[in-house]
Write an enzyme that holds these catalytic residues in place. Structure first.
Site, PDB file in Angstrom:
ATOM      1  N   ARG A  37       0.802  -1.220   0.000  1.00 13.62           N
ATOM      2  CA  ARG A  37       0.000   0.000   0.000  1.00 13.62           C
ATOM      3  C   ARG A  37       0.838   1.275   0.000  1.00 13.62           C
ATOM      4  O   ARG A  37       0.602   2.168  -0.794  1.00 13.62           O
ATOM      5  CB  ARG A  37      -0.900   0.006   1.240  1.00 13.62           C
ATOM      6  CG  ARG A  37      -1.983   1.068   1.196  1.00 13.62           C
ATOM      7  CD  ARG A  37      -2.768   1.119   2.502  1.00 13.62           C
ATOM      8  NE  ARG A  37      -3.247  -0.185   2.925  1.00 13.62           N
ATOM      9  CZ  ARG A  37      -3.847  -0.394   4.093  1.00 13.62           C
ATOM     10  NH1 ARG A  37      -4.041   0.607   4.927  1.00 13.62           N
ATOM     11  NH2 ARG A  37      -4.271  -1.597   4.431  1.00 13.62           N
ATOM     12  N   HIS A  83      -8.314  -4.560  -7.841  1.00 16.42           N
ATOM     13  CA  HIS A  83      -8.091  -3.822  -6.588  1.00 16.42           C
ATOM     14  C   HIS A  83      -9.393  -3.734  -5.796  1.00 16.42           C
ATOM     15  O   HIS A  83     -10.095  -2.713  -5.860  1.00 16.42           O
ATOM     16  CB  HIS A  83      -7.558  -2.424  -6.908  1.00 16.42           C
ATOM     17  CG  HIS A  83      -6.923  -1.718  -5.747  1.00 16.42           C
ATOM     18  ND1 HIS A  83      -5.696  -2.070  -5.222  1.00 16.42           N
ATOM     19  CD2 HIS A  83      -7.347  -0.669  -4.993  1.00 16.42           C
ATOM     20  CE1 HIS A  83      -5.390  -1.280  -4.227  1.00 16.42           C
ATOM     21  NE2 HIS A  83      -6.379  -0.420  -4.055  1.00 16.42           N
ATOM     22  N   TYR A 127     -17.979  12.696 -13.795  1.00  9.91           N
ATOM     23  CA  TYR A 127     -17.861  13.876 -14.661  1.00  9.91           C
ATOM     24  C   TYR A 127     -16.560  13.901 -15.452  1.00  9.91           C
ATOM     25  O   TYR A 127     -16.504  14.455 -16.547  1.00  9.91           O
ATOM     26  CB  TYR A 127     -17.962  15.155 -13.831  1.00  9.91           C
ATOM     27  CG  TYR A 127     -19.284  15.320 -13.117  1.00  9.91           C
ATOM     28  CD1 TYR A 127     -20.475  15.386 -13.824  1.00  9.91           C
ATOM     29  CD2 TYR A 127     -19.334  15.409 -11.733  1.00  9.91           C
ATOM     30  CE1 TYR A 127     -21.684  15.532 -13.167  1.00  9.91           C
ATOM     31  CE2 TYR A 127     -20.537  15.560 -11.061  1.00  9.91           C
ATOM     32  CZ  TYR A 127     -21.713  15.616 -11.778  1.00  9.91           C
ATOM     33  OH  TYR A 127     -22.901  15.760 -11.138  1.00  9.91           O
TER      34      TYR A 127
END
Length: 773
Positions: A37, A83, A127
């Site tokens: 991570r 993921h 968007y």
């Protein structure tokens, strides 16, 4: 971890202790955070989520020439296939990879609002649109050539690469930051051409020293430009150790206006600094708020506000499409010193700051640790060598297979009629061809799948030509695999080609400069510091004021006045022996009641400030406690730059009022409550620059305590008191005081004078033994 797992190799019925289970569980968690991570890999410079985003976009065909798709679609593919975590976390990672002000070389081409350097967040993923940038080819182009290993995804339905076949050390190019468990990383970005040149030099000279390597990499190259002012020697030490901090400042220019006016325009800012942040800092200085627990602005806030407003008239942010950063500062007047104007802004805002460097990453051995620049480039070149070797072997296998197929096809053209007859006459043509013409199964299958039009004579010439080319390519690939020098030469050629294609000029200039320090110029003038018993302080210009003229709040009265200069310091002593420092120039004027000392220093809530002294830094003073212990020190020794002061006196009893020691003082007179009087040589008093307890000056009984201490010289000692109910003063010469002079720590003797309610002081110059009534 192997040893740790062995702890659990016990029979099931015996179980595991809670401590061992918790230890293993936490270690597993820590390793997953570190490797899965938070930390980048030295090979491709990516964290797992970044690697998966790039691979998913590449699999979707979102190359730099493709039409961009909605970011939500990309995030969906990433989450669904590779993921299985939060969608917002994946989107945030993709947004960061698209921000040109965050990454030196963005890997994602974002269409829409992807945030701003002022801290504005990106628009929702429904968007915005995204596709890969040309720079992403450096990570993905060789992916299908056997260069890296693939592993099953989280549910085994897909395959994903363990690493990406990076053609350049992307970790150094774009940098990385992250906080793991027990370690963190902060890798700055660098210039592609410089890193490529360093890699080429290291390939040509593998045993190169890090000092020589640093000639190719002078320092970081931030996405926003700016200027590094740290000395080259310090930068070199950081790269050698893998950890440190460099000083970075903004870049600016002066724009000349009409009628001799000018303005300062900032065009580049240090990393992690935005125009909005600068404006907020200036607003905080210009219009400060009263701090929590205070009733008024501190002297420091008032001083900073006054200094800023005296130089700056206005500031505005003109950043936009034409200029990524354009902060315009207008001075109060054109006569303001440009150097002072810039220095004020650098010292008081984030236009100058530190950038941390901590080169922690996961190496090719899979272990996270801190590395220096040479180790990082050496490990990346090892990874690149392995990648190129695997790519070459993969291409060789492909070419050899093609040659094998073409050799089979040549049999057809040399024996076309016999091949056709064999196929027509056989029930199973494949084994028949293999036996008749000594072909492999692969060749026989290819012959059976050939079209009739491929039997034309022209096709035969094409196969001969291709076979010749493939054999030549095969020889070249075999030469590369057998000759490490040739392999290195090819790697150098590829790195130089990529540097030429993707490289650009350095944005961050490296020019050594001194850190901006705000020097407050104080006029050296005489002032009188007035202090009340409740700790209210003010200063009045000039000396020679009558203390009777000063007014105080109800219930308060004069503690003392000190005739000093504006360049001197005021020391406040608390009941726990802590010394606080206030510059005399920072004291409020005597127009009002002044300010309490608690508003000028950061004292603890359970302490009380009892004593004050203001004088020149070199002034000596005597600090004595009521039980007769004391020492000599100076104002400079007691002073501290910290508003919280510093612990200076080790108190065992209440402290008497500090006593100034003059250069001509030779003796010290000590008088106790019970009238014990002792005079010792001042040279016997210990001098402590670092503070402490001191030594015994006079030996006192348990029920007695020191009441007065006076330093005096050859003129003798003045003893004031009352005689026949009238105020009177006797001046005692050294001859008359001789009977009281003894060694330090003696008990002394009763003072034989005619006066009552005695008060001791230095004898004025020129006085002789006489009494005044």
């Amino acid at each position: 971890m192997t040893e740790q797992n062995n702890l659990f190799d016990v029979p099931e019925e015996e179980g595991v202790t809670l401590g061992l289970y918790a230890e293993k569980a936490y270690l597993d968690y820590a390793v997953s955070v570190v490797k899965g991570r938070a930390l980048p890999d030295v090979s491709d410079g990516q964290k797992p989520v970044q690697r998966r985003i790039l691979y998913a976009m590449n699999a979707m065909g979102l190359k730099n020439h493709a039409k961009p798709v909605k970011s939500a679609r990309v995030v969906g593919d990433v989450l669904g296939k590779y993921h299985p975590h939060g969608d917002q976390a994946a989107y945030d990672a993709m947004v960061r990879m698209a921000q040109s002000f965050t990454l030196r070389y963005p890997l994602v081409d974002g269409q829409g609002n992807f945030g701003s350097r002022d801290g504005d967040g990106a628009a929702a993923m429904r968007y915005t649109e995204a596709r890969l940038t040309p720079m992403a080819e450096l990570l993905l182009e060789e992916l299908g050539e056997g260069t890296v290993d693939f592993i099953p995804n989280y549910d085994g339905s897909e395959k994903e690469p363990v690493l990406l076949p990076a053609r350049l050390p992307m970790m150094l190019l774009n940098g990385a930051s992250g906080i793991a468990v027990g370690m963190a990383t902060e890798i700055p970005s660098h210039n592609l051409r410089e890193i490529a040149a360093a890699c080429v030099a290291l390939l040509k000279k593998p045993n190169m020293a890090i000092e020589e390597l640093l000639s190719f990499v002078p320092g970081p190259d931030f996405a926003n430009g700016a200027q590094i002012i740290t000395a080259a020697e310090e930068i070199a030490e950081i790269y050698k150790s893998g950890r440190g901090s460099i000083k970075v400042r903004a870049r600016w220019e002066f724009e000349e206006l009409a009628r001799g006016q000018w303005q300062l325009v900032v065009t580049e800012l240090p990393p992690n600094t935005s125009a909005q942040k600068i404006l907020e800092e200036i607003e905080e200085i210009s219009n400060p708020r009263v701090r929590t627990g205070r009733k008024a602005l501190t002297s420091e806030q008032q001083q900073a506000r006054s200094a800023m407003l005296s130089l700056l008239d206005s500031v505005r942010d003109e950043s936009g499409k034409d200029a990524a950063v354009r902060l315009v500062f207008e001075p109060k007047t054109s006569k303001v010193s440009r150097e002072d104007f810039v220095n004020q802004l650098l010292a008081k805002t984030s236009m100058e700051g530190n950038a941390s460097i901590n080169l922690v990453c996961i190496g090719i051995d899979g272990r996270p640790r801190q590395r220096n620049l040479l180790e990082i480039l050496t490990e990346w070149l090892q990874f690149r060598t392995t990648t190129v070797t695997r790519r070459t072997q993969y291409r060789l296998d492909k070419v050899s297979d093609r040659i094998h197929v073409l050799e089979g096809r040549m049999v057809v053209y040399l024996n076309v009629d016999e091949v056709i007859a064999t196929i027509r006459e056989s029930d199973e043509p494949r084994p028949a061809l293999m036996n008749r013409f000594n072909l492999s199964e692969r060749q026989a299958e290819d012959i059976l799948e050939m079209r009739l039009r491929q039997l034309a004579r022209l096709e035969g010439f094409k196969i001969e030509q291709e076979l010749e080319e493939k054999r030549k390519e095969q020889a070249e690939l075999q030469h590369l695999l057998a000759n490490p020098a040739a392999m290195r030469k090819m790697m150098i050629k590829e790195i130089e080609a990529d540097a030429k294609k993707y490289g650009d000029e350095r944005r961050t200039i490296i020019q050594e400069a001194e850190k901006a320090v705000l020097e407050i110029k104080v006029a050296d003038e005489p002032v009188t510091v007035v202090i009340s018993q409740k700790g209210w302080i003010r200063s009045r210009q000039h000396h020679g004021h009558d203390p009777q003229q000063f007014n105080f709040k109800a219930g308060d009265k004069l503690y003392d006045t000190f005739e000093v200069r504006t360049v001197d310091q005021l020391i406040a002593l608390s009941n726990v022996g802590r010394a606080y420092t206030v510059e005399v120039a920072d004291l409020p004027s005597a127009r009002g009641d002044g300010q309490p000392i608690t508003a000028m220093v950061d004292s603890e809530s359970n302490t009380k400030i009892n004593h004050f002294i203001a004088a020149d830094k070199a002034q000596q003073l005597l600090l004595v406690q009521e039980h007769g212990v004391g020492f000599i020190t100076t104002i400079e020794d007691m002073a501290s730059r910290q508003k919280a002061g510093k612990q200076f006196v080790t108190l065992e009893a209440p402290l008497l009022k500090p006593l100034l020691v003059k250069p001509d003082d030779r003796y010290l007179a000590l008088l106790s409550k019970k009238g014990r009087f002792l005079i010792i040589a001042l040279s016997e008093v210990k001098k402590l620059a670092g503070g402490g307890l001191g030594t015994i000056l006079i030996g006192l009984d348990d029920d007695d305590k020191l009441s007065q201490v006076v330093a005096f010289g050859e003129n003798g000692l003045a003893v004031s008191g009352t005689y026949r109910r009238k105020a009177s003063t006797d001046v005692l010469s050294l001859n008359e005081l001789e009977v009281y002079i003894a060694k330090r720590a003696r008990k002394g003797r009763a003072l034989d004078v005619r006066l009552k309610d005695i008060s001791l002081s230095r004898a004025p110059e020129g006085d002789t033994h006489e009494a005044s009534e």
